[in-house]
Design an enzyme around this catalytic site. Structure first.
Site, PDB file in Angstrom:
ATOM      1  N   MET A   1      69.869  65.881  70.037  1.00  0.00           N
ATOM      2  CA  MET A   1      71.067  65.986  69.385  1.00  0.00           C
ATOM      3  C   MET A   1      70.753  67.018  68.245  1.00  0.00           C
ATOM      4  SD  MET A   1      72.901  63.525  70.335  1.00  0.00           S
ATOM      5  CE  MET A   1      74.158  63.351  68.754  1.00  0.00           C
ATOM      6  N   CYS A   2      71.902  67.502  67.659  1.00  0.00           N
ATOM      7  CA  CYS A   2      71.890  68.713  66.869  1.00  0.00           C
ATOM      8  C   CYS A   2      71.563  68.486  65.470  1.00  0.00           C
ATOM      9  CB  CYS A   2      73.102  69.599  66.510  1.00  0.00           C
ATOM     10  SG  CYS A   2      73.825  69.783  68.420  1.00  0.00           S
ATOM     11  N   GLN A   3      71.097  69.304  64.620  1.00  0.00           N
ATOM     12  CA  GLN A   3      71.044  68.861  63.189  1.00  0.00           C
ATOM     13  C   GLN A   3      71.968  69.972  62.385  1.00  0.00           C
ATOM     14  OE1 GLN A   3      67.549  67.910  61.359  1.00  0.00           O
ATOM     15  NE2 GLN A   3      66.582  66.826  62.986  1.00  0.00           N
ATOM     16  N   ASN A 108      77.502  67.329  64.594  1.00  0.00           N
ATOM     17  CA  ASN A 108      76.029  66.755  65.287  1.00  0.00           C
ATOM     18  C   ASN A 108      76.642  65.507  66.049  1.00  0.00           C
ATOM     19  OD1 ASN A 108      73.823  65.233  65.951  1.00  0.00           O
ATOM     20  ND2 ASN A 108      73.647  64.564  63.831  1.00  0.00           N
TER      21      ASN A 108
END
Length: 272
Positions: A1-3, A108
């Site tokens: 996952m992104c941040q 996100n």
């Protein structure tokens, strides 16, 4: 996952300290190595830096970390790709114009089956669910308020409604700004801190770096930092409630009305 990383403040401030820790998470202390980007609002303009390389290995990121750009609103993103190949056009944050202002957005999460028709002004350039959601959000606002930007409370209410709709398709944590304020939507995980007098020292979790804000600030300064997870290990970060939208103005959260949206539960489907 992104941040995600965002900043909103009451006087133009640089984000070099927070970005140093955030940059390390892009492939050094964490797995988010599929590109990064950051946008600084300066008046009505936006200065955007994007790179599909991991931020920990990006010369552009190193430039940003060493370059004290002062801004009232900043949005940054490090990517772990779920939809769309690793290319510049799929790198967050994304930027569009609406009502004579630039808007910047970073996401996100992962939206499944979200394929709305976009017959209007806003079209995605890349292949991500994130840019598609941003275009849908912008088109929805333009359609709802064709004569111009509404009051902030009205805008907040409409963004909350759209966030709830999109959030029914999956995890939809996002940051959004038009340069006058910062919207932060928590579907599953976001934290924030408000730094104001009396200031103290702060130490990064991802880098052995300490800053003494007492030497860098005035008593009137106030800065809100929003991040997916806390960036420092000696400060108290506040978790946002899953399924909530927050608005930050002049470095502090403000009450703009009902804030409930769609919380994402890490099972087979979100719960609204």
């Amino acid at each position: 996952m992104c941040q995600l990383l965002g900043m909103n403040c009451n006087t133009p401030t640089d984000i070099c300290f927070s970005f140093a820790g955030f940059q390390a998470r892009g492939g050094l202390t964490d797995v988010h190595g599929d590109g990064w980007g950051i946008a600084f609002f300066e008046g009505r303009g936006v200065r955007v830096f994007l790179d599909p390389k991991a931020s920990s290995a990006s010369p552009v990121a190193e430039l940003v970390r060493q370059y004290p750009i002062h801004s009232l609103n900043v949005i940054a993103h490090i990517r772990k790709a779920t939809q769309g190949v690793i290319t510049l056009e799929n790198t967050h944050p994304f930027q569009r114009e609406l009502w004579g202002r630039y808007w910047v957005f970073a996401h996100n999460g992962n939206l499944k089956g979200f394929m709305p028709e976009l017959p209007g002004h806003f079209q995605p350039v890349g292949q991500t669910d994130s840019e598609r959601a941003f275009c849908y959000l912008m088109e929805s606002l333009r359609h709802r308020f064709p004569d111009g930007e509404p009051s902030r409370d009205t805008l907040f209410a409409e963004i909350r409604k759209i966030a709830t709709e999109i959030g029914s398709h999956g995890e939809f944590n996002f940051l959004l700004s038009n340069g006058t304020c910062l919207f932060a939507h928590c579907a599953s995980r976001l934290t924030y801190i408000v730094r104001q007098a009396p200031f103290d020292q702060a130490h990064l979790k991802d880098q052995d770096l300490t800053v003494d804000f007492r030497k860098l600030t005035s008593p009137a300064d106030r800065v809100a930092i929003v991040a997916t997870t806390p960036l420092t290990d000696n400060e108290t970060w506040l978790p946002m409630a899953p399924g909530s939208l927050m608005l930050f103005v002049d470095g502090a959260p403000v009450d703009a009305g009902p804030a409930g949206t769609c919380a994402f539960i890490r099972t087979d489907s979100p719960a609204c």
